[in-house]
Design a protein around this motif. Structure first.
Motif, mmCIF file in Angstrom:
data_model
loop_
_atom_site.group_PDB
_atom_site.id
_atom_site.type_symbol
_atom_site.label_atom_id
_atom_site.label_comp_id
_atom_site.label_asym_id
_atom_site.label_seq_id
_atom_site.Cartn_x
_atom_site.Cartn_y
_atom_site.Cartn_z
ATOM 1 N N GLY A 64 -4.497 -0.468 1.900
ATOM 2 C CA GLY A 64 -3.941 0.661 1.193
ATOM 3 C C GLY A 64 -3.166 0.394 -0.300
ATOM 4 N N SER A 65 -2.429 -0.807 -0.234
ATOM 5 C CA SER A 65 -2.029 -1.104 -1.540
ATOM 6 C C SER A 65 -2.768 -1.132 -2.581
ATOM 7 C CB SER A 65 -1.216 -2.458 -1.437
ATOM 8 O OG SER A 65 -1.870 -3.701 -1.275
ATOM 9 N N ARG A 66 -4.334 -1.584 -2.365
ATOM 10 C CA ARG A 66 -5.137 -1.526 -3.263
ATOM 11 C C ARG A 66 -6.168 -0.467 -3.582
ATOM 12 N NH1 ARG A 66 -3.704 -6.178 -1.352
ATOM 13 N NH2 ARG A 66 -3.926 -8.136 -2.645
ATOM 14 N N ILE A 67 -6.188 0.495 -2.584
ATOM 15 C CA ILE A 67 -6.773 1.759 -2.319
ATOM 16 C C ILE A 67 -5.685 2.614 -2.094
ATOM 17 C CG2 ILE A 67 -8.611 3.252 -1.233
ATOM 18 C CD1 ILE A 67 -9.731 0.800 0.132
ATOM 19 N N GLN A 68 -5.482 3.690 -3.696
ATOM 20 C CA GLN A 68 -4.442 4.390 -3.304
ATOM 21 C C GLN A 68 -4.616 5.715 -2.962
ATOM 22 O OE1 GLN A 68 -1.518 3.726 -4.453
ATOM 23 N NE2 GLN A 68 -2.068 1.459 -4.843
ATOM 24 N N GLU A 69 -5.864 6.437 -3.097
ATOM 25 C CA GLU A 69 -6.251 7.415 -2.489
ATOM 26 C C GLU A 69 -7.675 7.522 -2.193
ATOM 27 O OE1 GLU A 69 -5.193 10.691 -5.126
ATOM 28 O OE2 GLU A 69 -3.096 10.774 -4.707
ATOM 29 N N SER A 93 -3.701 10.028 0.499
ATOM 30 C CA SER A 93 -3.444 8.610 0.434
ATOM 31 C C SER A 93 -4.227 7.634 1.578
ATOM 32 C CB SER A 93 -1.840 8.404 0.694
ATOM 33 O OG SER A 93 -1.604 8.618 2.109
ATOM 34 N N TYR A 94 -4.419 6.417 1.274
ATOM 35 C CA TYR A 94 -5.370 5.696 2.477
ATOM 36 C C TYR A 94 -4.636 5.756 3.598
ATOM 37 C CZ TYR A 94 -8.381 2.236 4.385
ATOM 38 O OH TYR A 94 -9.364 1.628 4.873
#
Length: 253
Positions: free
Chosen positions: A44-49, A54-55
């Protein structure tokens, strides 16, 4: 309708569940927490949304579906396989109880257990991420239908299985891969066009898509198609169970 028989089967199965209540709580909470650490924090820190969500929140419906489906199948398959394994199934078949009452008792208990786990995971998710459920009644409806339909499938697997190894064969080799490839942790719109087409042949896609719509108001496929898919799957499972009891396949043989 023999409600006494239904209640006897239902409460017997539920009593077995509550005897291991600690495991029933700890296992889903721990596994869900690990998923949030790995997928929600690391990825999730690399895929924001994903589609404006939010992921960490986006994967919540998929996590719930993953656990609910596996729990519904596992509980229903073991519930009917065990009396078949020790021979008490013949006492049940000789009693004044029809196949519908047997199915309601076993499948109802398995669906209740899966629903209970789903609620626990939903509560656990709130500890990690903030999200809103836009259509709560639709969410409950999809959750209940999923619990019932896959409990019916688990019932079929329990009758089909000839050993404890076979009892785990279909969930491990078929159901779990379908759930992971059904958009549990991603939107199928993120896939290449060819794989998007292939994904539409995965029935779990329609379940997860409809369930995710109830959370965020967006889905990979239409909500009507999702409802049709789960209704058709439930009807198919009921038809197979009716045929099993009519012919005695794997029960009286």
């Amino acid at each position: 309708m023999n409600w006494t028989a239904i209640k006897s089967i239902y409460f017997f199965e539920m009593a077995r569940f509550f005897r291991t209540i600690a495991q029933s709580f700890i296992s889903p909470v721990l596994s869900t927490s690990l998923y949030f650490v790995v997928f929600g924090a690391a990825i999730g820190s690399r895929i924001q949304e994903v589609e404006g969500v939010s992921y960490a929140a986006f994967i919540v419906p998929g996590l719930i579906m993953l656990s609910v489906i596996t729990q519904a199948i596992s509980n229903a398959s073991f519930g009917i396989y065990f009396p078949k394994f020790i021979g008490t199934i013949f006492e049940l078949l000789s009693a004044p109880v029809n196949f519908l009452e047997i199915v309601i008792g076993y499948v109802g208990a398995a669906a209740t257990k899966a629903l209970f786990i789903g609620v626990i995971i939903l509560a656990t998710a709130y500890l990690f991420v903030d999200f809103q459920i836009q259509h709560p009644f639709a969410m409950i409806g999809f959750l209940v239908l999923t619990c019932i339909s896959f409990a019916l499938m688990g019932f079929i697997i329990g009758i089909w299985a000839g050993s404890f190894e076979q009892l785990q064969l279909v969930p491990l080799l078929i159901i779990t891969p379908l759930v992971f490839l059904g958009g549990s942790f991603y939107s199928i719109s993120m896939l290449p066009p060819v794989w998007q087409v292939i994904s539409h042949f995965n029935p779990v896609v329609y379940l997860i898509s409809g369930f995710r719509w109830s959370f965020f108001g967006q889905a990979d496929v239409s909500i009507g198609l999702s409802l049709f898919a789960i209704s058709a799957f439930t009807a198919l499972c009921l038809g197979v169970i009716w045929w099993i009891f009519k012919t005695g396949w794997r029960i009286r043989q």
